[in-house]
Scaffold this motif. Structure first.
Motif, PDB file in Angstrom:
ATOM      1  N   VAL A 181       0.806  -1.046   0.064  1.00  0.00           N
ATOM      2  CA  VAL A 181       0.437   0.155  -0.223  1.00  0.00           C
ATOM      3  C   VAL A 181       1.056   1.091  -0.035  1.00  0.00           C
ATOM      4  CG1 VAL A 181      -2.310  -0.490   1.086  1.00  0.00           C
ATOM      5  CG2 VAL A 181      -0.244  -0.510   2.344  1.00  0.00           C
ATOM      6  N   ASN A 182       0.507   2.053  -0.300  1.00  0.00           N
ATOM      7  CA  ASN A 182       1.478   3.468   0.013  1.00  0.00           C
ATOM      8  C   ASN A 182       1.667   3.879   1.064  1.00  0.00           C
ATOM      9  OD1 ASN A 182      -1.646   4.624   0.257  1.00  0.00           O
ATOM     10  ND2 ASN A 182      -1.280   6.147  -0.920  1.00  0.00           N
ATOM     11  N   HIS A 183       2.524   4.737   1.402  1.00  0.00           N
ATOM     12  CA  HIS A 183       2.737   5.914   2.596  1.00  0.00           C
ATOM     13  C   HIS A 183       1.618   6.746   2.502  1.00  0.00           C
ATOM     14  CE1 HIS A 183       5.252   9.490   4.147  1.00  0.00           C
ATOM     15  NE2 HIS A 183       5.828   8.177   4.956  1.00  0.00           N
ATOM     16  N   GLY A 184       1.300   8.182   1.555  1.00  0.00           N
ATOM     17  CA  GLY A 184       0.978   8.704   1.647  1.00  0.00           C
ATOM     18  C   GLY A 184      -0.635   8.194   2.281  1.00  0.00           C
ATOM     19  N   GLY A 185      -1.018   7.380   2.353  1.00  0.00           N
ATOM     20  CA  GLY A 185      -2.586   6.702   2.401  1.00  0.00           C
ATOM     21  C   GLY A 185      -2.756   6.773   3.735  1.00  0.00           C
ATOM     22  N   ILE A 186      -1.284   6.652   5.143  1.00  0.00           N
ATOM     23  CA  ILE A 186      -1.537   6.658   6.636  1.00  0.00           C
ATOM     24  C   ILE A 186      -1.992   8.559   6.489  1.00  0.00           C
ATOM     25  CG2 ILE A 186      -0.853   6.621   8.894  1.00  0.00           C
ATOM     26  CD1 ILE A 186       1.182   4.343   6.997  1.00  0.00           C
ATOM     27  N   ARG A 187      -2.558   8.918   6.822  1.00  0.00           N
ATOM     28  CA  ARG A 187      -3.277  10.077   7.400  1.00  0.00           C
ATOM     29  C   ARG A 187      -3.134  10.445   8.516  1.00  0.00           C
ATOM     30  NH1 ARG A 187      -2.698  11.488   1.983  1.00  0.00           N
ATOM     31  NH2 ARG A 187      -3.791  13.385   2.792  1.00  0.00           N
ATOM     32  N   ALA A 188      -2.727  10.119   9.257  1.00  0.00           N
ATOM     33  CA  ALA A 188      -2.804  10.340  11.088  1.00  0.00           C
ATOM     34  C   ALA A 188      -1.907   9.436  11.506  1.00  0.00           C
ATOM     35  CB  ALA A 188      -3.746  10.259  11.625  1.00  0.00           C
ATOM     36  N   ALA A 229       8.534   5.533   2.638  1.00  0.00           N
ATOM     37  CA  ALA A 229       8.201   3.776   3.390  1.00  0.00           C
ATOM     38  C   ALA A 229       6.994   3.563   2.618  1.00  0.00           C
ATOM     39  CB  ALA A 229       8.397   3.761   4.649  1.00  0.00           C
ATOM     40  N   HIS A 230       6.770   2.472   1.834  1.00  0.00           N
ATOM     41  CA  HIS A 230       5.307   2.533   1.134  1.00  0.00           C
ATOM     42  C   HIS A 230       5.159   1.216   2.173  1.00  0.00           C
ATOM     43  CE1 HIS A 230       4.698   5.008  -1.528  1.00  0.00           C
ATOM     44  NE2 HIS A 230       5.316   4.856  -2.419  1.00  0.00           N
ATOM     45  N   PRO A 231       3.885   1.243   2.780  1.00  0.00           N
ATOM     46  CA  PRO A 231       4.263  -0.106   3.474  1.00  0.00           C
ATOM     47  C   PRO A 231       3.839  -1.496   3.183  1.00  0.00           C
ATOM     48  CG  PRO A 231       2.636   1.596   4.521  1.00  0.00           C
ATOM     49  CD  PRO A 231       3.163   1.946   3.009  1.00  0.00           C
ATOM     50  N   ILE A 232       4.885  -2.573   2.972  1.00  0.00           N
ATOM     51  CA  ILE A 232       4.595  -3.386   2.979  1.00  0.00           C
ATOM     52  C   ILE A 232       4.837  -4.886   3.555  1.00  0.00           C
ATOM     53  CG2 ILE A 232       5.762  -2.933   0.510  1.00  0.00           C
ATOM     54  CD1 ILE A 232       8.930  -3.885   2.084  1.00  0.00           C
ATOM     55  N   ALA A 233       4.394  -6.497   3.286  1.00  0.00           N
ATOM     56  CA  ALA A 233       4.654  -7.102   4.163  1.00  0.00           C
ATOM     57  C   ALA A 233       4.854  -8.309   3.442  1.00  0.00           C
ATOM     58  CB  ALA A 233       2.598  -7.329   5.464  1.00  0.00           C
ATOM     59  N   GLY A 234       5.184  -9.204   3.734  1.00  0.00           N
ATOM     60  CA  GLY A 234       5.883 -10.700   2.568  1.00  0.00           C
ATOM     61  C   GLY A 234       6.568  -9.970   1.892  1.00  0.00           C
ATOM     62  N   LEU A 235       6.756  -8.996   1.873  1.00  0.00           N
ATOM     63  CA  LEU A 235       8.064  -9.224   0.907  1.00  0.00           C
ATOM     64  C   LEU A 235       9.163  -8.257   1.318  1.00  0.00           C
ATOM     65  CD1 LEU A 235       9.825  -8.719  -1.563  1.00  0.00           C
ATOM     66  CD2 LEU A 235       8.144  -5.861  -1.907  1.00  0.00           C
TER      67      LEU A 235
END
Length: 231
Positions: free
Chosen positions: A89-96, A142-148
């Protein structure tokens, strides 16, 4: 008769406008009910977490991706008997931020105010290596990743990319979870459209966070080595 002139004037809307008591009497019970739900405690954070706390991965970003992986995989597995291999998912998607102390329903709405839903794209390993990994290495965010697990050299070139701890098989099909905004090219992530198949989960990102918080009781995410640069 013909229309010859149209006039208008600006009516400012601000907190100086008088409250209509009759309307307020109708709205107040609903507002109080919604606020009570939003402010109910569903988990606890042992520290304050911000998306600016790390370079290529952050504690809040890791929490974000891990929550999506855990919650979305339950839905995906029930429908397909397969598992999600990685999340992006994207870094900018975390808004707070997440503040130390009680986590409420409102916290999840503040972090994810958008109505984005989760999808799972089936992608060949070659596409992941050539496009997704390449994108992350050049984005330098820092785009959030998991599994990778991704390691870059000092020039931000990929030197190691693993999925679930194993080298990426160019011919294997992997299940990649993201949100509908990114799948449709948001933040320049156009590579999702090259998928072999798409699974629409009808599960909002915010709902995944809420479900995760309700199960977790206490959260203590950390910055780790899932996405780092070797300097």
């Amino acid at each position: 008769m013909h229309l010859t002139k149209i006039e208008g004037k600006q009516i400012s809307i601000n907190d100086s406008l008088e409250i209509n008591p009759e309307i307020e009497a109708i709205i107040k019970p609903y507002r109080d009910h919604v606020n009570k739900d939003l402010d109910s405690t569903i988990s606890y954070a042992v520290a304050t977490y911000s998306k600016s706390d790390g370079e290529l991965n952050t504690a809040i970003g890791n929490l974000f991706a891990d929550a999506i992986l855990e919650q979305a995989n339950y839905v995906f597995n029930k429908r397909t008997e397969k598992n999600i291999d990685l999340v992006l998912v994207n870094h900018g998607g975390i808004r707070a931020i997440i503040s130390k102390g009680p986590i409420t329903t409102r916290t999840a709405y503040n972090i994810m105010p958008f109505e984005n839903s989760l999808v799972v794209a089936e992608m060949k390993g070659k596409t992941i290596t050539d496009s997704l990994v390449y994108y992350l290495s050049k984005a330098k965010r820092a785009h959030p990743i998991a599994g990778l697990t991704l390691k870059l050299d000092k020039n931000f070139n990929p030197i190691e990319a693993l999925i679930n701890g194993k080298a990426i098989d160019a011919n294997k099909t992997y299940n990649v979870a993201t949100n509908d905004y990114l799948y449709n090219g948001g933040d320049g992530m156009t590579f999702f459209k090259t998928n072999d198949s798409l699974h629409v989960l009808n599960y909002k990102v915010r709902s995944a966070l809420l479900d995760y918080f309700k199960k977790a009781d206490t959260i203590n995410p950390v910055i780790d080595d899932r996405f780092i640069q070797i300097k």
